[in-house]
Scaffold this motif. Structure first.
Motif, short mmCIF file in Angstrom:
data_model
loop_
_atom_site.label_atom_id
_atom_site.label_comp_id
_atom_site.label_asym_id
_atom_site.label_seq_id
_atom_site.Cartn_x
_atom_site.Cartn_y
_atom_site.Cartn_z
N LEU A 1 52.65 15.28 22.83
CA LEU A 1 53.46 16.49 22.73
C LEU A 1 52.55 17.69 22.96
CD1 LEU A 1 56.07 17.98 22.07
CD2 LEU A 1 55.45 17.84 19.63
N ASP A 2 52.70 18.31 24.11
CA ASP A 2 51.87 19.45 24.49
C ASP A 2 52.49 20.73 23.94
OD1 ASP A 2 50.22 21.32 25.59
OD2 ASP A 2 50.59 20.76 27.68
N LYS A 3 51.82 21.36 22.98
CA LYS A 3 52.34 22.59 22.37
C LYS A 3 51.77 23.86 23.00
CE LYS A 3 52.87 20.28 17.89
NZ LYS A 3 52.50 20.31 16.44
N GLY A 4 50.92 23.71 24.00
CA GLY A 4 50.37 24.88 24.65
C GLY A 4 48.86 24.93 24.56
N SER A 5 48.27 25.95 25.16
CA SER A 5 46.82 26.10 25.16
C SER A 5 46.47 27.56 25.26
CB SER A 5 46.19 25.30 26.31
OG SER A 5 46.76 25.70 27.55
#
Length: 490
Positions: free
Chosen positions: A367-371
């Motif tokens: 689950l990619d929540k951002g960077s």
């Protein structure tokens, strides 16, 4: 009759290994966590130690204290030398031979110099506290030497700082060096003006931060320019030595029928920092001897449940694992390792209660929540889904995320106070020049980690070049994010 507790061995106390151990709290297993250091390091803030913004103890915490209340975990200080997959044991050096029922390999990655390990002596990477303290020493010593020399060419060399690699770590280091010179040290010297220091950020590709959208990458370049950082792209380093770097630069001059060519140039600098690539830990090569498949960077090719092919009880997570999702390689960022750690812990917990029967396992999904990446005081970029931020708002978001994920109340409190003081006063309290004992990992014996002092020979290395050469560099890149992937929103 109570089923005997199964033995879980976790190698590595980084984000992935620590998260696995914590997620096994209350499980019917005995956990042994082995790490070569006794502390967990919050690597996203390592550059702050390198630039004298924080002290090492403010971004690290003893592993034993983190897991002190978890009765089923034992912590051991040691370095794993080998894994015997057939006998289900690991050789942990001074800790002896440890048997396991379940094994989790989470030992992270190392700096890659793409076959030029001899460059490490002149351009240290940033993977450990020792690296950070050595970079801090080199940067501060450069200003001290510039203060006492009367040789103008030598002074220019000492006040030129080169960061190789245009990923998030390179951007953060370049911005931090520029702030250190322009603000923190601006009134501390009498013979030099630290604000005249040149900071050059080098990238192999056509632009910085290739993992970010192009508009955010352009914003990062603009924010770096505001700090006086020179951004150079499309150049390749062919050699690094005590006087700087030799470069192969893409020429803008068109050759009839051949297109653009390449030129050789030299960057005259006393301080070069490397943030251009990573490779897997050496343990991967030992696993390959037992038939475990590796990719070109030495990462373990794992199945969709993070296990090794043919060994469902052995898992590789984080930077040492090659895990593809929808045909794309997952980046080497802490949330990937943490989510994989929790996922693997669920498999182990379920498997330990199955009485040896096969268990149903769903594939791991990230689950990619951002960077985000910071550039300096009040400067950063961030992305979470379709939301894009830059400047002061992005910097505030970066600050909140990093303080929140620091382990331990004391660490959060101290870091927050330190940053608040630095923001108001532009002062940094960790500007200590210490003897580090640092040496390149590739060279066990090193005469000295101190760059050679000024000599009577020509300051440009007798290359017959101008005293102010064209400063363009290019660094090679790996197929994963260079240096360190963008700071994720966990």
């Amino acid at each position: 009759m109570t089923e005997p507790r199964q033995r879980v061995v976790i190698v590595g106390g980084g984000f992935g290994g620590l998260e696995t151990a914590k997620a096994l709290a209350g499980a019917h297993v005995d956990v042994t966590l082995v790490d070569r250091t006794n502390y967990h390091l919050f690597q996203p803030l390592l550059y702050q130690v390198a630039m004298a913004g924080l002290s090492p103890a403010e971004i690290a915490a003893p592993i034993r204290s983190i897991l002190a209340e978890q009765d089923n975990v034992r912590v051991m200080l040691g370095e794993v030398r080998n894994v015997d997959l057939q006998r289900k044991t690991i050789d942990a050096g001074s800790c002896g031979i440890l048997p396991y029922d379940w094994l989790v390999l989470a030992i992270g990655a190392k700096t890659s110099y793409f076959g030029h390990d001899d460059w490490e002596r002149f351009a240290p990477g940033l993977k450990s506290i020792e690296d950070a303290v050595e970079i801090r020493r080199r940067v501060l010593v450069a200003f001290e030497r510039a203060e006492r020399t009367d040789d103008e060419r030598e002074r220019r060399k000492l006040l030129t700082f080169v960061v190789i690699g245009g990923g998030p770590t390179g951007v953060e280091l370049a911005g931090a060096i520029a702030e250190l010179a322009r603000f923190v040290l601006s009134e501390d010297f009498r013979s030099i003006d630290p604000r005249s220091a040149r900071v050059i950020l080098v990238e192999a590709g056509a632009r910085l931060l290739p993992s970010f959208p192009e508009d955010l990458a352009r914003s990062a370049v603009d924010q770096l320019s505001e700090l006086g950082v020179e951004v150079r792209t499309n150049a390749r380093v062919v050699n690094i030595g005590p006087d700087g770097a030799d470069l192969e630069v893409v020429s803008d001059n068109e050759l009839p029928g051949l297109g653009s060519g390449k030129e050789l140039d030299h960057l005259f600098s006393a301080t070069v920092v490397w943030s251009a690539g990573v490779r897997a830990n050496d343990l991967g090569a030992r696993l390959a001897a037992e038939g475990v498949p590796l990719d070109r960077q030495g990462r373990v090719l794992v199945k969709d449940d993070c296990s090794l092919p043919g060994f469902p009880e052995v898992f590789a997570i984080g930077d040492m694992a090659h895990f593809e999702e929808n045909g794309k390689l997952l980046p080497g960022v802490s949330p990937v390792a943490m989510q994989q750690g929790r996922y693997v812990a669920r498999i182990i917990s379920k498997g330990s209660r199955s009485n040896g029967q096969p268990i149903e396992v769903k594939p791991f999904r990230y689950l990619d929540k951002g960077s985000m990446a910071t550039i300096g005081r009040s400067r950063a970029i961030a992305q979470a889904g379709k939301i894009k931020l830059s400047g002061f708002v992005a910097w505030l978001a970066w600050l909140v995320v990093h303080v929140w994920y620091l382990i331990g109340f004391r660490n959060r409190f101290v870091v927050l106070l330190t940053w608040a003081w630095s923001y108001v006063s532009y002062k940094r309290g960790a500007r200590l020049i210490t003897t580090t004992g640092w040496k390149p990992e590739s060279s066990p014996k090193l005469e000295s980690s101190v760059p050679p002092p000024p000599s009577s020979r020509r300051a440009d290395g007798s290359r017959g070049r101008s005293s102010v050469p064209r400063e363009v560099v290019r660094s090679p890149e790996s197929d994963r994010q260079p240096g360190r992937a963008p700071t994720p929103i966990s």
